[in-house]
Design a protein around this motif. Structure first.
Motif, short mmCIF file in Angstrom:
data_model
loop_
_atom_site.label_atom_id
_atom_site.label_comp_id
_atom_site.label_asym_id
_atom_site.label_seq_id
_atom_site.Cartn_x
_atom_site.Cartn_y
_atom_site.Cartn_z
N ASP A 98 0.73 -1.32 0.01
CA ASP A 98 0.02 -0.09 -0.15
C ASP A 98 0.72 1.34 -0.08
OD1 ASP A 98 1.00 0.11 2.58
OD2 ASP A 98 -0.71 0.06 3.58
N GLY A 99 2.19 1.28 -0.13
CA GLY A 99 3.30 2.14 -0.10
C GLY A 99 3.56 2.76 1.08
N THR A 100 3.31 2.07 2.25
CA THR A 100 3.55 2.44 3.32
C THR A 100 5.11 1.75 3.87
OG1 THR A 100 1.35 2.47 4.44
CG2 THR A 100 3.17 2.15 5.99
N THR A 101 6.04 2.60 4.33
CA THR A 101 7.06 2.10 4.78
C THR A 101 7.39 2.00 6.17
OG1 THR A 101 8.05 3.48 2.74
CG2 THR A 101 9.86 2.85 4.73
N THR A 102 7.68 0.72 6.51
CA THR A 102 7.83 0.45 7.99
C THR A 102 9.37 0.62 8.54
OG1 THR A 102 5.98 -1.01 8.15
CG2 THR A 102 7.62 -1.29 9.67
N VAL A 103 9.69 1.42 9.61
CA VAL A 103 11.07 1.73 9.84
C VAL A 103 11.10 1.19 11.40
CG1 VAL A 103 12.58 3.42 10.43
CG2 VAL A 103 11.14 3.76 8.56
N GLU A 104 12.22 0.17 11.40
CA GLU A 104 12.16 -0.51 12.79
C GLU A 104 13.21 0.29 13.55
OE1 GLU A 104 13.06 -4.87 14.64
OE2 GLU A 104 11.59 -4.74 12.79
N TRP A 105 12.92 0.87 14.78
CA TRP A 105 13.89 1.46 15.64
C TRP A 105 13.89 0.85 16.68
CZ3 TRP A 105 11.35 6.19 18.60
CH2 TRP A 105 12.39 6.84 19.41
N TRP A 106 15.33 0.46 17.19
CA TRP A 106 15.64 -0.03 18.53
C TRP A 106 16.35 0.75 19.51
CZ3 TRP A 106 17.43 -5.85 18.81
CH2 TRP A 106 16.61 -6.81 18.10
N ASN A 107 15.82 0.89 20.47
CA ASN A 107 16.47 1.69 21.55
C ASN A 107 16.56 1.30 22.82
OD1 ASN A 107 13.92 2.87 23.12
ND2 ASN A 107 13.37 3.46 20.98
N ILE A 108 17.11 1.98 23.85
CA ILE A 108 17.26 1.70 25.33
C ILE A 108 16.45 2.27 26.05
CG2 ILE A 108 19.56 0.40 24.77
CD1 ILE A 108 20.75 2.70 26.26
N SER A 109 15.58 3.11 25.72
CA SER A 109 14.74 3.93 26.51
C SER A 109 13.53 3.26 27.24
CB SER A 109 14.32 5.23 25.91
OG SER A 109 15.38 5.85 25.43
N THR A 110 13.93 2.59 28.02
CA THR A 110 12.83 1.50 28.94
C THR A 110 12.42 2.45 30.23
OG1 THR A 110 14.67 0.33 30.21
CG2 THR A 110 14.12 -0.70 28.01
N THR A 111 12.86 3.34 30.69
CA THR A 111 12.19 3.85 31.95
C THR A 111 11.37 5.11 31.51
OG1 THR A 111 14.25 5.34 32.07
CG2 THR A 111 14.22 2.95 33.29
N GLU A 112 10.68 5.41 32.57
CA GLU A 112 9.74 6.78 32.46
C GLU A 112 10.52 7.91 32.97
OE1 GLU A 112 7.31 6.68 30.48
OE2 GLU A 112 6.47 4.66 30.37
N PRO A 113 10.16 9.05 32.34
CA PRO A 113 9.26 9.40 31.17
C PRO A 113 9.56 9.15 29.77
CG PRO A 113 10.21 11.33 32.09
CD PRO A 113 10.64 10.50 32.83
N THR A 114 10.96 8.84 29.79
CA THR A 114 11.63 8.79 28.28
C THR A 114 11.08 7.78 27.65
OG1 THR A 114 13.71 9.19 29.47
CG2 THR A 114 13.73 8.35 27.13
N LYS A 115 10.40 6.59 27.86
CA LYS A 115 9.90 5.58 27.33
C LYS A 115 8.40 5.99 26.41
CE LYS A 115 7.81 0.89 27.37
NZ LYS A 115 7.67 -0.41 28.16
#
Length: 431
Positions: free
Chosen positions: A38-55
């Motif tokens: 359908d023309g949508t691009t999926t971008v996979e983003w890996w990060n280490i922001s597992t704590t709040e409020p950053t998550k």
């Protein structure tokens, strides 16, 4: 930094040791552009922001980007620090990195670049990356080419409980190692746990040896030792001895060898709940202390790692780094667009205001309100030397050996001399 012709096969043994099968790696980027029918691009983003409020803030930023780019979907994968490092080791071995992934730069990023897995961002980001703080970009420059875009910059220092210091009769934070050791003794005499440490995770303990090495040998000596593949000099042994002296005072919380960093019973929570007087940690510490525990509010203070009497280093030489994002080779244009969005003034202002990071966009500096974050920034601005985290600055095997050997010293199973010898042995094997 190891063999410049390093191939993906060089990571296979480490991947197996991490206990990660290829089934854990599904969903990461291949050579296509992530497009769908359908023309949508999926971008996979890996990060280490597992704590709040950053998550939550980061998830909100992804949604904002999607709203501005209706044909792009951001798929977020958030992992705790050690789990992330382990899985990335296996991903490198498979040759399939996420579209966007967290990086600290340095030797680890260099090996990923040498393996042909990382996109050169020099030309793709030049129109806007030139406006970012120069010191923040340095860890991601390899052979004068940019392979990562920073979103944070900072340093490691001591975060302390002012009320507990006052209770122990400590009027001012110590500026010398002798004064620091005296402060530890004063806290213990009042039955206050001086220091919280996540002994289970190893990297927090590495900070002590690294800083002591900087203070005894000088910041430049750490780079020279890595280049020479030799950490056996007297200054490095002395750094280990200073750490041994601290360990002998039994300054850490009960059960510290099994403690994690950000869990409800871990290092950050011990400080945030007033159960320990100090922790040696980065500029993110206040956020994690408040997320894992209660947080200290106005009782929280910051001071730089003390100078070592007679040492070649200065208290103005800082140890730390920041966070950045890199792209897999062949990542879609939408991933580059997301990095530009994340490095914009509007995003940086939101990150500074809501998550307490130090800005990488100069114009966002005005948003810093927390006095402790201002203190960190002041230290960075006046720094006369800077050393990236050793487990990122050095080749992965060397950085891991630093962490392992220092953890062994803290646990009582290695001497200062054995630490220096073990790191040197692995460094020579990496040639």
């Amino acid at each position: 930094m190891g063999d410049p012709a390093l191939s993906r096969r060089g990571f296979l043994a480490a991947s197996a040791a991490a206990g990660l099968g290829m089934t854990a790696l599904s969903g990461c980027g291949d050579s296509d552009d992530g497009g769908s029918s359908d023309g949508t691009t999926t971008v996979e983003w890996w990060n280490i922001s597992t704590t709040e409020p950053t998550k939550t803030v980061w998830a909100g930023l992804a949604k904002k980007f999607e709203a501005q780019n209706p044909k792009v979907k951001i798929k977020i994968v958030q992992l705790e620090n050690d789990a992330y490092k382990s899985k990335m080791t296996a991903l490198i071995a498979s040759g399939k990195l996420p579209d966007i992934f967290h990086t600290w730069g340095g030797g680890v990023l260099k090996q990923q670049v040498d393996a042909g897995l990382v996109e050169d961002l020099t030309d793709k980001t030049k129109p806007w990356a030139d406006g970012l703080l120069k010191v923040a970009k340095e860890p991601y420059l390899i052979d004068d080419k940019l392979y990562g875009v920073p979103f944070d910059i900072g340093m490691i220092g001591f975060w302390y409980n002012k009320a507990l210091f006052k209770q122990a009769g400590i009027s001012e934070p110590p500026t010398t190692w002798g004064g620091f050791m005296e402060a530890v003794s004063k806290l213990k005499s009042k039955n206050i746990t001086p220091i919280a440490l996540a002994g289970k995770e190893k990297w927090p303990g590495m900070y002590y040896w690294a800083y002591l090495a900087m203070r005894t040998a000088g910041a430049e000596a750490l780079s020279k030792a890595n280049d020479d593949k030799d950490f056996t000099g007297d200054d490095f042994v002395q750094a280990g001895q200073h750490l041994q002296d601290l360990v002998d005072l039994q300054p850490f919380q009960k059960g510290f060898l099994g403690a994690a960093y950000s869990t409800p019973t871990g290092q950050a929570a011990a400080v945030g709940n007033g159960k320990a007087a100090m922790e040696l940690m980065g500029q993110w510490a206040p956020v994690v202390e408040a997320d894992s525990g209660k947080g200290l509010g106005d009782d929280l203070g910051f001071f730089p790692f003390p100078a070592v009497e007679g040492g070649k280093g200065a208290i103005t030489e800082v140890f730390g780094g920041g966070g950045g994002h890199a792209l897999r080779k062949g990542a879609p244009q939408a991933a580059v667009d997301f990095l530009k969005f994340f490095a914009s003034e509007a995003t940086d202002l939101e990150l500074v205001k809501k998550t307490g990071v130090l800005p990488v966009v100069p114009s966002a500096e005005s948003a810093i309100a927390d006095p402790n974050i201002k203190a960190v920034q002041a230290q960075l601005k006046s720094a006369t030397g800077f050393q990236l985290y050793l487990d990122q600055a050095y080749a992965p095997a060397v950085g891991q050996e630093v962490n392992d050997s220092v953890a062994a010293l803290i646990a009582g199973s290695k001497s200062p001399q054995q630490v220096a010898q073990s790191i040197t042995k692995v460094a020579k094997e990496e040639q």
